[in-house]
Design a protein around this motif. Sequence first.
Motif, PDB file in Angstrom:
ATOM      1  N   LEU A  54       0.833  -1.204   0.000  1.00  0.00           N
ATOM      2  CA  LEU A  54       0.000   0.000   0.000  1.00  0.00           C
ATOM      3  C   LEU A  54       0.867   1.254   0.000  1.00  0.00           C
ATOM      4  O   LEU A  54       0.565   2.233  -0.703  1.00  0.00           O
ATOM      5  N   ALA A  55       1.951   1.234   0.741  1.00  0.00           N
ATOM      6  CA  ALA A  55       2.848   2.392   0.752  1.00  0.00           C
ATOM      7  C   ALA A  55       3.391   2.678  -0.647  1.00  0.00           C
ATOM      8  O   ALA A  55       3.489   3.843  -1.073  1.00  0.00           O
ATOM      9  N   ALA A  56       3.726   1.614  -1.391  1.00  0.00           N
ATOM     10  CA  ALA A  56       4.255   1.796  -2.742  1.00  0.00           C
ATOM     11  C   ALA A  56       3.186   2.348  -3.683  1.00  0.00           C
ATOM     12  O   ALA A  56       3.478   3.185  -4.554  1.00  0.00           O
ATOM     13  N   VAL A  57       1.934   1.895  -3.528  1.00  0.00           N
ATOM     14  CA  VAL A  57       0.845   2.404  -4.366  1.00  0.00           C
ATOM     15  C   VAL A  57       0.616   3.890  -4.094  1.00  0.00           C
ATOM     16  O   VAL A  57       0.430   4.693  -5.027  1.00  0.00           O
ATOM     17  N   VAL A  58       0.641   4.289  -2.821  1.00  0.00           N
ATOM     18  CA  VAL A  58       0.448   5.701  -2.471  1.00  0.00           C
ATOM     19  C   VAL A  58       1.600   6.545  -3.019  1.00  0.00           C
ATOM     20  O   VAL A  58       1.388   7.659  -3.517  1.00  0.00           O
TER      21      VAL A  58
END
Length: 212
Positions: free
Chosen positions: A46-50
């Motif tokens: 999720l951090a990478a998507v954000v």
Amino acid sequence: MLTVGLTGGIGAGKSEVSRLLVECGAVLVDADRIAREVVEPGTPGLAAVVDAFGEDVLAADGSLDRPRLGAIVFADADKLAVLNSIVHPLVGARSRELEEAAAEDAVVVHDVPLLTENGLAPLYDLVIVVDASPATQLERLVGRRGMSEEDAGARMAAQATREQRRAIADIVIDNDVPLDELVPRVKDVWDELVRRERASRPRPPQAPEPPE
């Protein structure tokens, strides 16, 4: 063990086929479910998507706003490729873990929506394609999932063509039919999978013939 790649276009009924195969005895590795798990709040995914798409793709509770992200990536092939480059390696690693945990004589069905698009067919012993006409896909997406025709059409266009999917298939399940006709078709396919799994097992060495 027999590993099976199961795929089909959006709205073709792949999820129904995977459910029926599980009822028959298959071990299911669901790429969509894993894809949700790897971008849950607090995960590196999720951090990478954000980082790639900004905090606008987050819901108020900090989870991924899937409809908002979907509207972004399915209208832009480059952005879809960026999302896939983040999520697919994470899904692949978790899928391998689940497969390795299955019994030696299992039929492991990997439900992979983008199997064709990502050239994953060689990873499996055989590939099953759930096939339906574009008209049937559109009808299901609009009528059952409540999508607009524009959104449904964009999602279909972002995937491989019907012909591309059929070209990699070892087995095709025609799902332009009601459920009561689909069930026996899946049962026949299951019988074939069990037969192939048994045939793939190494044969025990035979004792040498006694000397005369």
